[in-house]
Write an enzyme that holds these catalytic residues in place. Structure first.
Site, PDB file in Angstrom:
ATOM      1  N   TYR A   1      -2.075   7.646  -7.566  1.00  0.00           N
ATOM      2  CA  TYR A   1      -2.070   8.335  -6.224  1.00  0.00           C
ATOM      3  C   TYR A   1      -0.647   8.894  -6.188  1.00  0.00           C
ATOM      4  CZ  TYR A   1      -1.966   9.360  -1.153  1.00  0.00           C
ATOM      5  OH  TYR A   1      -1.530   9.883  -0.067  1.00  0.00           O
TER       6      TYR A   1
ATOM      7  N   GLY B   1     -14.282  13.472   4.991  1.00  0.00           N
ATOM      8  CA  GLY B   1     -14.359  14.116   6.189  1.00  0.00           C
ATOM      9  C   GLY B   1     -15.661  14.323   6.740  1.00  0.00           C
TER      10      GLY B   1
ATOM     11  N   VAL C   1      -3.805   0.066   8.645  1.00  0.00           N
ATOM     12  CA  VAL C   1      -3.763  -1.113   9.244  1.00  0.00           C
ATOM     13  C   VAL C   1      -3.960  -0.793  10.804  1.00  0.00           C
ATOM     14  CG1 VAL C   1      -1.271  -1.068   9.612  1.00  0.00           C
ATOM     15  CG2 VAL C   1      -2.509  -3.225   9.660  1.00  0.00           C
TER      16      VAL C   1
ATOM     17  N   SER D   1       3.547  12.199  -0.050  1.00  0.00           N
ATOM     18  CA  SER D   1       3.463  10.918   0.378  1.00  0.00           C
ATOM     19  C   SER D   1       4.477   9.992   0.230  1.00  0.00           C
ATOM     20  CB  SER D   1       2.020  10.336  -0.364  1.00  0.00           C
ATOM     21  OG  SER D   1       2.030   8.934   0.041  1.00  0.00           O
TER      22      SER D   1
HETATM   23  P1  NAD Z   1      -8.934  11.975   4.897  1.00  0.00           P
HETATM   24  O1  NAD Z   1      -9.441  11.223   3.792  1.00  0.00           O
HETATM   25  O2  NAD Z   1      -9.393  11.908   6.108  1.00  0.00           O
HETATM   26  O3  NAD Z   1      -8.644  13.301   4.713  1.00  0.00           O
HETATM   27  C1  NAD Z   1      -8.838  13.977   3.367  1.00  0.00           C
HETATM   28  C2  NAD Z   1      -9.959  15.428   3.410  1.00  0.00           C
HETATM   29  O4  NAD Z   1     -10.231  15.807   2.093  1.00  0.00           O
HETATM   30  C3  NAD Z   1     -11.235  14.852   3.663  1.00  0.00           C
HETATM   31  O5  NAD Z   1     -12.062  15.517   4.708  1.00  0.00           O
HETATM   32  C4  NAD Z   1     -12.182  14.776   2.252  1.00  0.00           C
HETATM   33  O6  NAD Z   1     -13.560  14.887   2.551  1.00  0.00           O
HETATM   34  C5  NAD Z   1     -11.651  15.912   1.873  1.00  0.00           C
HETATM   35  N1  NAD Z   1     -11.428  16.121   0.352  1.00  0.00           N
HETATM   36  C6  NAD Z   1     -11.481  14.937  -0.528  1.00  0.00           C
HETATM   37  N2  NAD Z   1     -11.552  15.349  -1.939  1.00  0.00           N
HETATM   38  C7  NAD Z   1     -12.019  16.700  -1.760  1.00  0.00           C
HETATM   39  C8  NAD Z   1     -12.299  17.752  -3.035  1.00  0.00           C
HETATM   40  N3  NAD Z   1     -12.556  17.373  -4.103  1.00  0.00           N
HETATM   41  N4  NAD Z   1     -12.463  18.750  -2.452  1.00  0.00           N
HETATM   42  C9  NAD Z   1     -12.424  19.145  -1.096  1.00  0.00           C
HETATM   43  N5  NAD Z   1     -11.986  18.447  -0.129  1.00  0.00           N
HETATM   44  C10 NAD Z   1     -11.658  17.010  -0.558  1.00  0.00           C
HETATM   45  O7  NAD Z   1      -7.277  11.741   4.695  1.00  0.00           O
HETATM   46  P2  NAD Z   1      -6.181  11.866   5.439  1.00  0.00           P
HETATM   47  O8  NAD Z   1      -5.488  10.688   6.069  1.00  0.00           O
HETATM   48  O9  NAD Z   1      -6.368  12.889   6.543  1.00  0.00           O
HETATM   49  O10 NAD Z   1      -4.998  12.638   4.385  1.00  0.00           O
HETATM   50  C11 NAD Z   1      -4.791  13.816   4.598  1.00  0.00           C
HETATM   51  C12 NAD Z   1      -3.845  14.142   3.330  1.00  0.00           C
HETATM   52  O11 NAD Z   1      -2.721  13.497   3.756  1.00  0.00           O
HETATM   53  C13 NAD Z   1      -4.131  13.538   2.034  1.00  0.00           C
HETATM   54  O12 NAD Z   1      -3.639  14.575   1.051  1.00  0.00           O
HETATM   55  C14 NAD Z   1      -3.239  12.373   1.988  1.00  0.00           C
HETATM   56  O13 NAD Z   1      -3.161  12.082   0.539  1.00  0.00           O
HETATM   57  C15 NAD Z   1      -2.060  12.754   2.686  1.00  0.00           C
HETATM   58  N6  NAD Z   1      -1.456  11.357   3.132  1.00  0.00           N
HETATM   59  C16 NAD Z   1      -2.173  10.670   4.135  1.00  0.00           C
HETATM   60  C17 NAD Z   1      -1.582   9.570   4.441  1.00  0.00           C
HETATM   61  C18 NAD Z   1      -2.059   8.451   5.712  1.00  0.00           C
HETATM   62  O14 NAD Z   1      -1.283   7.871   6.069  1.00  0.00           O
HETATM   63  N7  NAD Z   1      -3.078   8.939   6.379  1.00  0.00           N
HETATM   64  C19 NAD Z   1      -0.173   9.382   4.145  1.00  0.00           C
HETATM   65  C20 NAD Z   1       0.398  10.007   3.322  1.00  0.00           C
HETATM   66  C21 NAD Z   1      -0.269  11.114   2.720  1.00  0.00           C
HETATM   67  C1  UD2 Z   2       0.038   3.187   2.614  1.00  0.00           C
HETATM   68  C2  UD2 Z   2      -1.218   4.129   2.353  1.00  0.00           C
HETATM   69  C3  UD2 Z   2      -1.433   4.124   0.740  1.00  0.00           C
HETATM   70  C4  UD2 Z   2      -0.254   4.621   0.120  1.00  0.00           C
HETATM   71  C5  UD2 Z   2       0.833   3.530   0.520  1.00  0.00           C
HETATM   72  C6  UD2 Z   2       2.269   4.123  -0.220  1.00  0.00           C
HETATM   73  C7  UD2 Z   2      -2.749   4.139   4.128  1.00  0.00           C
HETATM   74  C8  UD2 Z   2      -4.029   3.638   4.465  1.00  0.00           C
HETATM   75  N1  UD2 Z   2      -2.306   3.305   2.892  1.00  0.00           N
HETATM   76  O1  UD2 Z   2      -0.511   1.812   2.206  1.00  0.00           O
HETATM   77  O2  UD2 Z   2      -2.626   5.083   0.711  1.00  0.00           O
HETATM   78  O3  UD2 Z   2       0.138   5.913   0.590  1.00  0.00           O
HETATM   79  O4  UD2 Z   2       1.065   3.361   2.053  1.00  0.00           O
HETATM   80  O5  UD2 Z   2       3.391   3.261  -0.216  1.00  0.00           O
HETATM   81  O6  UD2 Z   2      -2.124   4.722   4.941  1.00  0.00           O
HETATM   82  N2  UD2 Z   2      -2.418  -5.188   6.301  1.00  0.00           N
HETATM   83  C9  UD2 Z   2      -2.784  -6.500   6.883  1.00  0.00           C
HETATM   84  N3  UD2 Z   2      -4.020  -6.662   7.187  1.00  0.00           N
HETATM   85  C10 UD2 Z   2      -4.921  -5.728   7.148  1.00  0.00           C
HETATM   86  C11 UD2 Z   2      -4.758  -4.187   6.755  1.00  0.00           C
HETATM   87  C12 UD2 Z   2      -3.205  -4.072   6.066  1.00  0.00           C
HETATM   88  O7  UD2 Z   2      -1.951  -7.547   6.969  1.00  0.00           O
HETATM   89  O8  UD2 Z   2      -5.972  -5.976   7.719  1.00  0.00           O
HETATM   90  C13 UD2 Z   2      -0.857  -4.841   6.035  1.00  0.00           C
HETATM   91  C14 UD2 Z   2      -0.796  -4.444   4.649  1.00  0.00           C
HETATM   92  O9  UD2 Z   2      -0.616  -5.493   3.876  1.00  0.00           O
HETATM   93  C15 UD2 Z   2       0.448  -3.618   4.642  1.00  0.00           C
HETATM   94  C16 UD2 Z   2       0.462  -2.887   6.093  1.00  0.00           C
HETATM   95  O10 UD2 Z   2      -0.405  -3.698   6.759  1.00  0.00           O
HETATM   96  O11 UD2 Z   2       1.644  -4.604   4.501  1.00  0.00           O
HETATM   97  C17 UD2 Z   2       0.117  -1.520   6.040  1.00  0.00           C
HETATM   98  O12 UD2 Z   2      -1.166  -1.653   5.352  1.00  0.00           O
HETATM   99  P1  UD2 Z   2      -1.951  -0.090   5.076  1.00  0.00           P
HETATM  100  O13 UD2 Z   2      -3.119  -0.196   4.261  1.00  0.00           O
HETATM  101  O14 UD2 Z   2      -2.039   0.260   6.460  1.00  0.00           O
HETATM  102  O15 UD2 Z   2      -0.785   1.012   4.418  1.00  0.00           O
HETATM  103  P2  UD2 Z   2       0.061   0.708   3.135  1.00  0.00           P
HETATM  104  O16 UD2 Z   2       1.516   0.935   3.680  1.00  0.00           O
HETATM  105  O17 UD2 Z   2      -0.227  -0.754   2.430  1.00  0.00           O
END
Ligand code: NAD
Ligand code: UD2
Length: 309
Positions: free
Chosen positions: A141, A37, A185, A117
């Site tokens: 994870y 972050g 992606v 997730s």
């Molecule tokens: P992000 O990495 O942008 O945000 C995570 C935040 O947590 C960051 O600000 C980081 O600095 C902080 N952090 C990490 N380790 C820490 C620690 N030990 N102590 C305090 N802070 C810490 O990721 P995001 O995409 O905003 O994800 C937010 C939440 O959503 C996460 O729990 C993630 O697992 C979940 N999530 C995200 C996605 C997605 O597609 N982005 C999908 C499923 C779940």
């Molecule tokens: C997502 C989450 C991962 C986990 C997983 C659980 C992100 C970034 N990743 O993985 O943390 O929660 O879901 O199922 O949110 N791709 C390409 N080219 C690129 C990048 C990606 O083809 O340059 C494809 C990749 O192979 C996949 C799709 O795009 O089929 C989505 O990829 P991703 O990394 O955004 O997310 P995913 O679903 O693999």
């Protein structure tokens, strides 16, 4: 006016949540170690506690006087779970237990809404995936996120802390860093396609994902905080709409007015073929409206990358 703790509030999703809470005049305290972050993500008025969510004393101090906690801090990367299994576990699961324990120690039975997730499902053979589908995570994870759900049940059942877990599918939106090796992606494709650079497509590109806009995630988080269920609850946050990787690339190229230059690469190891969630239960329980359509969300990402907001 309420006071909220947002763990991970300086991250991608957390910073959008902070913005929404501040916009309605609430008081926001963020606990973040700034590992992924950024302080600059935080809107004015937010108090940043620079600390580790797995540090019991830091968390005990951070929960004092709050009306509820949004728990988003995590190392949100499947790949990091492979190279740093215990380190990610410490943040992703121990950090969650530390938060529940801090509330218990502080004698606070305030609600906790936390990020789970789609990774808890592993490679589910039938889509759309409902909340009742088997939880068979294929990554550290996903296993830790499932652990969060189990400990949340304990927090509610034994300690009277209302909990709602939200299984996010593939979240996208402004402020998702395209330069991070763990980036999604959409941010990678938008950044490359908009400057005319080639993109890599892993495998045949016909794999599908459920891309959910960050604004809809924020709406889900806010609604979940109002729920305060007597039994621990868990919902999908998704759209129910599949989009293939090739379709996605085509949409972005059309919106950016760029030509597509695709290089096919071998499929990623352990790649999930189809990941699409069923949004019905969460939508009904949380009273959510229809999610953003993909083209609108993509336009916001492209605008943000071009320097707008
Ligand atoms: P992000 O990495 O942008 O945000 C995570 C935040 O947590 C960051 O600000 C980081 O600095 C902080 N952090 C990490 N380790 C820490 C620690 N030990 N102590 C305090 N802070 C810490 O990721 P995001 O995409 O905003 O994800 C937010 C939440 O959503 C996460 O729990 C993630 O697992 C979940 N999530 C995200 C996605 C997605 O597609 N982005 C999908 C499923 C779940
Ligand atoms: C997502 C989450 C991962 C986990 C997983 C659980 C992100 C970034 N990743 O993985 O943390 O929660 O879901 O199922 O949110 N791709 C390409 N080219 C690129 C990048 C990606 O083809 O340059 C494809 C990749 O192979 C996949 C799709 O795009 O089929 C989505 O990829 P991703 O990394 O955004 O997310 P995913 O679903 O693999």
């Amino acid at each position: 006016m309420s006071t909220w703790l947002v763990t991970g509030g300086a991250g991608f999703i957390g910073s959008h949540l902070c913005e929404a809470l501040c916009a309605r005049g609430d008081t926001v305290r963020v606990l973040d170690d700034l590992s992924t972050g950024h302080r600059a993500n935080l809107p004015d008025g937010v108090t940043l506690v620079h600390g580790d969510v797995a540090d019991p004393d830091a968390v005990l101090e951070a929960v004092q006087g709050v009306d509820g906690c949004f728990h988003l801090a995590a190392i949100a990367s499947v790949e990091r779970g492979i190279t740093d299994w215990f380190g990610t576990h410490r943040t992703n699961l121990s950090g969650t237990i530390v938060l529940f324990e801090a509330l218990r120690r502080a004698g606070l039975q305030v609600p906790v809404v936390y990020a789970s997730s789609a990774a808890v499902y592993g490679d589910c053979p039938t889509v759309p995936i409902s909340e009742d589908a088997p939880r068979q995570p294929l990554s550290a994870y996903g296993a830790d996120k499932l652990g969060c759900e189990l400990h949340a049940r304990v927090a509610t059942h034994v300690h009277g802390i209302p909990t709602v877990g939200l299984r996010f599918f593939n979240v996208y939106g402004p402020r998702q860093d395209p330069r991070s090796p763990y980036s999604g992606v959409i941010s990678i494709f938008c950044e490359r396609i908009s400057r005319g650079a080639p993109i890599d497509v892993f495998g045949d590109g016909r794999q599908t994902r459920d891309f959910v806009y960050v604004g809809d995630i924020v709406a889900g988080l806010l609604a979940a905080m109002r729920l305060r269920p007597a039994e621990a609850a868990v919902f999908n946050l998704c759209t129910g709409r599949p989009t293939s990787v090739l379709e996605l690339a085509g949409h972005i190229a059309a919106l950016a007015g760029s030509a597509l230059d695709v290089t096919h690469r071998p499929p990623r190891a352990g790649e999930i073929r189809h990941s699409v969630g069923s949004p019905a239960r969460g939508r009904a329980a949380l009273g959510l409206v229809d999610p953003a359509v993909l083209s609108d969300g993509l336009r916001n990402v492209l605008d943000w990358m071009a320097g707008g907001r």
